[in-house]
Write a protein that holds these residues in place. Sequence first.
Motif, PDB file in Angstrom:
ATOM      1  N   ALA A 154     -12.146  -8.077 -10.688  1.00 41.86           N
ATOM      2  CA  ALA A 154     -12.291  -6.429 -11.670  1.00 41.86           C
ATOM      3  C   ALA A 154     -12.077  -5.705 -11.435  1.00 41.86           C
ATOM      4  N   VAL A 155     -11.247  -4.385 -12.096  1.00 43.90           N
ATOM      5  CA  VAL A 155     -10.498  -3.344 -11.251  1.00 43.90           C
ATOM      6  C   VAL A 155     -10.968  -2.192 -11.333  1.00 43.90           C
ATOM      7  N   HIS A 156     -10.463  -1.389 -11.166  1.00 44.62           N
ATOM      8  CA  HIS A 156     -10.649   0.156 -11.051  1.00 44.62           C
ATOM      9  C   HIS A 156      -9.633   1.216 -11.090  1.00 44.62           C
ATOM     10  N   PHE A 157      -8.977   1.892 -12.169  1.00 40.71           N
ATOM     11  CA  PHE A 157      -8.004   3.029 -12.401  1.00 40.71           C
ATOM     12  C   PHE A 157      -8.230   3.942 -12.006  1.00 40.71           C
ATOM     13  N   ALA A 158      -8.233   4.525 -10.802  1.00 44.87           N
ATOM     14  CA  ALA A 158      -8.547   6.167 -10.301  1.00 44.87           C
ATOM     15  C   ALA A 158      -7.180   6.501 -11.026  1.00 44.87           C
ATOM     16  N   TYR A 159      -7.135   7.586 -11.538  1.00 42.87           N
ATOM     17  CA  TYR A 159      -6.028   8.806 -12.296  1.00 42.87           C
ATOM     18  C   TYR A 159      -6.773  10.270 -12.086  1.00 42.87           C
ATOM     19  N   ARG A 160      -5.908  10.366 -12.774  1.00 43.94           N
ATOM     20  CA  ARG A 160      -6.281  11.903 -12.610  1.00 43.94           C
ATOM     21  C   ARG A 160      -5.250  12.683 -13.990  1.00 43.94           C
ATOM     22  N   THR A 161      -4.375  11.988 -14.101  1.00 43.18           N
ATOM     23  CA  THR A 161      -3.897  12.270 -15.360  1.00 43.18           C
ATOM     24  C   THR A 161      -3.404  11.115 -16.149  1.00 43.18           C
ATOM     25  N   PRO A 162      -3.351  11.598 -17.499  1.00 43.60           N
ATOM     26  CA  PRO A 162      -2.746  10.280 -18.793  1.00 43.60           C
ATOM     27  C   PRO A 162      -1.953   9.992 -18.114  1.00 43.60           C
ATOM     28  N   ARG A 163      -0.529   9.905 -18.017  1.00 40.69           N
ATOM     29  CA  ARG A 163       0.521   8.948 -17.469  1.00 40.69           C
ATOM     30  C   ARG A 163       0.314   8.487 -16.253  1.00 40.69           C
ATOM     31  N   ASP A 164      -0.550   9.042 -15.015  1.00 43.39           N
ATOM     32  CA  ASP A 164      -0.913   8.449 -14.490  1.00 43.39           C
ATOM     33  C   ASP A 164      -1.756   6.951 -14.634  1.00 43.39           C
ATOM     34  N   LEU A 165      -2.293   7.653 -14.995  1.00 44.57           N
ATOM     35  CA  LEU A 165      -3.532   6.099 -16.098  1.00 44.57           C
ATOM     36  C   LEU A 165      -2.669   4.708 -16.935  1.00 44.57           C
TER      37      LEU A 165
ATOM     38  N   THR B 119       0.572 -11.920  -5.371  1.00 44.32           N
ATOM     39  CA  THR B 119       1.359 -12.059  -6.327  1.00 44.32           C
ATOM     40  C   THR B 119       1.934 -10.537  -6.312  1.00 44.32           C
ATOM     41  N   LEU B 120       0.861 -10.962  -7.621  1.00 45.35           N
ATOM     42  CA  LEU B 120       0.164  -9.692  -8.666  1.00 45.35           C
ATOM     43  C   LEU B 120       0.519  -8.263  -7.502  1.00 45.35           C
ATOM     44  N   ARG B 121      -0.591  -8.297  -7.253  1.00 48.90           N
ATOM     45  CA  ARG B 121      -0.949  -8.014  -5.930  1.00 48.90           C
ATOM     46  C   ARG B 121       0.559  -6.555  -5.265  1.00 48.90           C
ATOM     47  N   GLN B 122       1.454  -7.996  -4.829  1.00 51.93           N
ATOM     48  CA  GLN B 122       2.699  -6.783  -3.797  1.00 51.93           C
ATOM     49  C   GLN B 122       3.326  -5.975  -4.689  1.00 51.93           C
ATOM     50  N   GLY B 123       3.676  -7.194  -6.313  1.00 56.72           N
ATOM     51  CA  GLY B 123       4.827  -6.675  -7.490  1.00 56.72           C
ATOM     52  C   GLY B 123       4.140  -5.286  -7.725  1.00 56.72           C
TER      53      GLY B 123
ATOM     54  N   GLY C  55       4.929   1.315  -6.688  1.00 62.19           N
ATOM     55  CA  GLY C  55       4.323   2.550  -6.519  1.00 62.19           C
ATOM     56  C   GLY C  55       2.941   2.697  -6.112  1.00 62.19           C
ATOM     57  N   VAL C  56       1.994   1.735  -7.096  1.00 60.09           N
ATOM     58  CA  VAL C  56       0.579   1.498  -7.614  1.00 60.09           C
ATOM     59  C   VAL C  56       0.233   1.060  -6.107  1.00 60.09           C
ATOM     60  N   LEU C  57      -0.851   2.027  -5.401  1.00 61.09           N
ATOM     61  CA  LEU C  57      -1.886   1.821  -4.546  1.00 61.09           C
ATOM     62  C   LEU C  57      -2.866   0.741  -5.235  1.00 61.09           C
ATOM     63  N   VAL C  58      -3.274  -0.685  -4.558  1.00 61.78           N
ATOM     64  CA  VAL C  58      -3.888  -1.372  -4.536  1.00 61.78           C
ATOM     65  C   VAL C  58      -5.425  -1.244  -3.242  1.00 61.78           C
ATOM     66  N   THR C  59      -6.453  -1.201  -3.593  1.00 62.20           N
ATOM     67  CA  THR C  59      -7.207  -1.231  -2.775  1.00 62.20           C
ATOM     68  C   THR C  59      -8.690  -2.124  -2.764  1.00 62.20           C
ATOM     69  N   ASP C  60      -8.560  -3.022  -2.229  1.00 59.76           N
ATOM     70  CA  ASP C  60      -9.918  -4.021  -2.590  1.00 59.76           C
ATOM     71  C   ASP C  60     -11.532  -3.266  -2.479  1.00 59.76           C
ATOM     72  N   THR C  61     -11.781  -3.190  -3.122  1.00 61.83           N
ATOM     73  CA  THR C  61     -13.254  -2.825  -3.446  1.00 61.83           C
ATOM     74  C   THR C  61     -14.462  -3.980  -3.426  1.00 61.83           C
ATOM     75  N   ALA C  62     -15.588  -3.769  -3.335  1.00 64.49           N
ATOM     76  CA  ALA C  62     -16.264  -5.038  -3.335  1.00 64.49           C
ATOM     77  C   ALA C  62     -16.710  -6.413  -4.473  1.00 64.49           C
ATOM     78  N   ASP C  63     -16.337  -5.244  -5.669  1.00 61.56           N
ATOM     79  CA  ASP C  63     -15.804  -6.404  -6.602  1.00 61.56           C
ATOM     80  C   ASP C  63     -14.965  -6.949  -7.126  1.00 61.56           C
ATOM     81  N   GLY C  64     -13.292  -6.222  -6.364  1.00 55.67           N
ATOM     82  CA  GLY C  64     -12.683  -6.564  -7.258  1.00 55.67           C
ATOM     83  C   GLY C  64     -11.500  -5.285  -6.759  1.00 55.67           C
ATOM     84  N   TRP C  65     -10.584  -4.240  -7.325  1.00 51.81           N
ATOM     85  CA  TRP C  65      -9.443  -3.655  -6.918  1.00 51.81           C
ATOM     86  C   TRP C  65      -9.260  -2.462  -7.152  1.00 51.81           C
TER      87      TRP C  65
END
Length: 370
Positions: free
Chosen positions: A297-308, A346-350, A355-365
């Motif tokens: 499960a993944v949540h994309f947190a972004y400020r602009t459409p370009r970030d997303l 391996t996906l996380r490291q890539g 430049g994508v920050l990956v933070t663990d959450t209760a249900d995913g990333w």
Amino acid sequence: MMMCILRQTPRLWQWFAVAFFAGLLGFAAPATASVQDIRVIAAGVDESSHAADEKALDYAKKRAVYIAARKIGGPSTTAKLEKFTDADYRTIIRGYSVVQTRREAQITYAEVIVSIVDEALAKALKLPASVAEQAPIMRAVMLLPVYVTPKRAFVWEKENMLRVPLADELRRKAHGGVLLPGGGFEDMRLIDHQNALTVTPDEMGPMFTRYGVDEIIVAVLTPGAVGTLDGSSVLLRRLKPDGTHNEILEIPAETVDDTSLTRVNRAVVAIASAVTQIASSTAEAEQAARAKAKTIAVHFAYRTPRDLATMQKAVRAAPEVLDLALPAIALSQVMGTIYLQGDANTLRQGLVKQGVLVTDTADGWRLSTR
């Protein structure tokens, strides 16, 4: 009893992608909901980049609803769509996701995935909800029939005996999931009887975009000679983004008394069946692969459409990712599911390297760019 024998020939060449015009990919959402995600390439024109973005997004939503409606089928679909209100669209569209955008002069190009609620669409079309459930899960495929006679071939001309009966047969078998091109000037400019056997996916790029399809099948029928037991032959030229290959349908004659019309009608059934199977089998294979994959499960947190767009592009391009489903979008956060075909670490490291920050959450990333 009529028999069809299918032979495949090797893939002929690879198609170099046409910028921005990646076409469309429609696939079903997880089985827990009757939702399908439809990918659309849209363009918005305005001096203001913000206004152009809004126009592109509005077009993408309405185009996705149109494509989904064509898949469901039913009478007077286009006329009903013209009467849809903003409230109808809000009910039908569960969410959308901007995959990537690009600005050129006054034009904004956007690749958007729109999530369509099948039951809501069927209701708005005044069809029973069961119709949406019965409609086959299909990729968007376009069929372009070619009729060959001893003198010449016919594509758009009235002498093409395939077009009318194929439209009826596809309506019954594919429920609108397989499209027939309109045959306007732009279509005729790209393909005719002279290049039907040689036209490439690259050359057909504008037609991929105009009709929102990700495969064009050129079906070339050479009917068996009347008064003989010679069978009819259909060459299926499958033009796809990852290349082109040919398949042959052989349709034996039943008797020497078979008329031209009988042979054509038998070929129509064979072509419609083959193309419908092609459109649906790949979609089912994609579903099966996703059902077996590990998920995050993944949540994309972004400020602009370009970030997303940057983050989604990085995820989709990773070799460890089979698919990325994004059924819902909020003001500053997109929620979805990553379907893995490789190692999560391996996906996380890539992603971190890009430049994508990956933070663990209760249900995913949780993914962010800062």
